[in-house]
Scaffold this active site. Structure first.
Site, PDB file in Angstrom:
ATOM      1  N   GLY A  30       0.823  -1.198   0.000  1.00 35.52           N
ATOM      2  CA  GLY A  30       0.000   0.000   0.000  1.00 35.52           C
ATOM      3  C   GLY A  30       0.859   1.250   0.000  1.00 35.52           C
ATOM      4  O   GLY A  30       2.064   1.209   0.268  1.00 35.52           O
ATOM      5  N   CYS A  31       0.239   2.384  -0.285  1.00 34.79           N
ATOM      6  CA  CYS A  31       0.981   3.643  -0.380  1.00 34.79           C
ATOM      7  C   CYS A  31       1.421   4.144   0.992  1.00 34.79           C
ATOM      8  O   CYS A  31       2.618   4.372   1.232  1.00 34.79           O
ATOM      9  CB  CYS A  31       0.145   4.689  -1.101  1.00 34.79           C
ATOM     10  SG  CYS A  31      -1.543   4.883  -0.464  1.00 34.79           S
TER      11      CYS A  31
END
Length: 337
Positions: free
Chosen positions: A150-151
């Site tokens: 994920g970011c």
């Protein structure tokens, strides 16, 4: 060396267009198919690609992708949808780099608790490799299924990894305060991302319930060799792109800021996309790049870590290409520098 034939699932989103731009300049990749529920030319969906890629989006069909000689598929689909599409691709011998969350969490119960979805592909979940190259690089080489990180988690995991690896901070009570641009919410229209709603405004969301929390804790626990728990709070910022995380932790012993800077430089010495800074970074320093910039400070017995990245490149499509390079034996920097 022949180019690796690539397909992309879910071609209409922001991560897909960033991925396409990166792969078009990659000397070892050839995009042969893009799937979407919208049967349009890719340049109609993303005008920036006009004259750069002559492909029409097509319905998802694993046999059709196989017939094109597809060797690897990048999944740019929402969580819950990916786990339905990926098994037939793996069964046909294609490798997959999945940008959704469906294969990131090893514990099915944790996934179902945080994502409110029943996991339908536990067989392939067991073989998935978490795609954070700076931590799991050797496992990514040759992997059949890579779960792209994920970011937000990347800023937290890489920001804290040198500290937890060396037992320099307490492993509980870590506070991660993160800000993201609006593109982090995807391209599908939502009221909170509507310009009059988010412009000139900052708001926290998913307080105490954000789905990236267990992902952060899982990876940091791997690095520490012991359970790690965090308090993670994301905020929506009135900007297009970028993530900035400020992380607070308690030191377990006295250490100087200079010693920590040296520790970070040593830890990331062979990691080309992590830049250790002595001054706090800004999101614009990383815009359009695969770099993650990190700065570490000591303030009144606490350690502060400040990390910045582009949420669409380093946070998604760029690190996906970084994983692609590791899977197929390219230099990790290919197409990204």
């Amino acid at each position: 060396m022949d180019k690796v034939k690539v397909a992309i699932l879910g071609g209409s989103g922001y991560t897909a267009v960033e991925l396409i731009k990166l792969l078009l300049r990659h000397p070892g990749a050839e995009i042969v198919a893009i799937t979407s529920r919208q049967s349009e030319h890719i340049a109609d969906l993303h005008p920036s690609l006009l004259g750069r890629l002559d492909l029409r989006c097509e319905p998802f069909d694993p046999d059709a992708l196989k017939s094109k000689g597809t060797q690897v598929v990048f999944g740019c689909l929402p969580h819950g949808t990916s786990m339905e599409s990926i098994p037939p691709l793996l069964e046909r011998g294609m490798r997959v780099i999945d940008l959704s969350a469906d294969y990131r969490l090893r514990d099915v119960k944790v996934y179902e608790q945080w994502y409110k979805e029943t996991h339908h592909d536990q067989k392939n979940l067991a073989q998935a490799v978490y795609g954070l190259p700076e931590v799991y690089g050797d496992k990514i080489v040759g992997a059949k299924l890579v779960a792209n990180p994920g970011c937000y988690p990347q800023t937290a995991i890489l920001g804290l990894a040198p500290l937890v690896a060396n037992k320099l901070i307490e492993l509980t009570g870590i506070v991660i305060d993160s800000k993201s641009g609006v593109s982090g919410g995807g391209r599908t229209p939502k009221l909170s991302f509507h310009f009059p709603e988010c412009n000139e405004s900052v708001t926290a969301y998913a307080v105490g319930t954000h789905r990236h929390t267990p992902e952060i804790e899982q990876a940091l626990s791997d690095v520490a060799g012991a359970p790690v728990s965090v308090i993670f709070t994301p905020h929506l910022m009135p900007m297009d792109r970028g993530i900035f995380s400020t992380i607070y932790a308690t030191l377990t012993r006295a250490v100087t800021e200079a010693e920590l800077v040296e520790l970070y430089r040593s830890y990331f010495a062979d990691k080309p996309f992590v830049r250790v800074r002595t001054n706090p970074p800004a999101t614009k320093d990383t815009t359009g790049t695969n770099f993650l910039d990190v700065c570490v400070k000591v303030v009144r017995g606490k350690v502060l870590v400040l990390a910045a990245e582009d949420n669409l490149v380093r946070g998604a499509s760029g690190v996906a290409v970084q994983n692609f390079n590791r899977v197929f034996g390219f230099d990790e920097r290919t197409g990204l520098m």
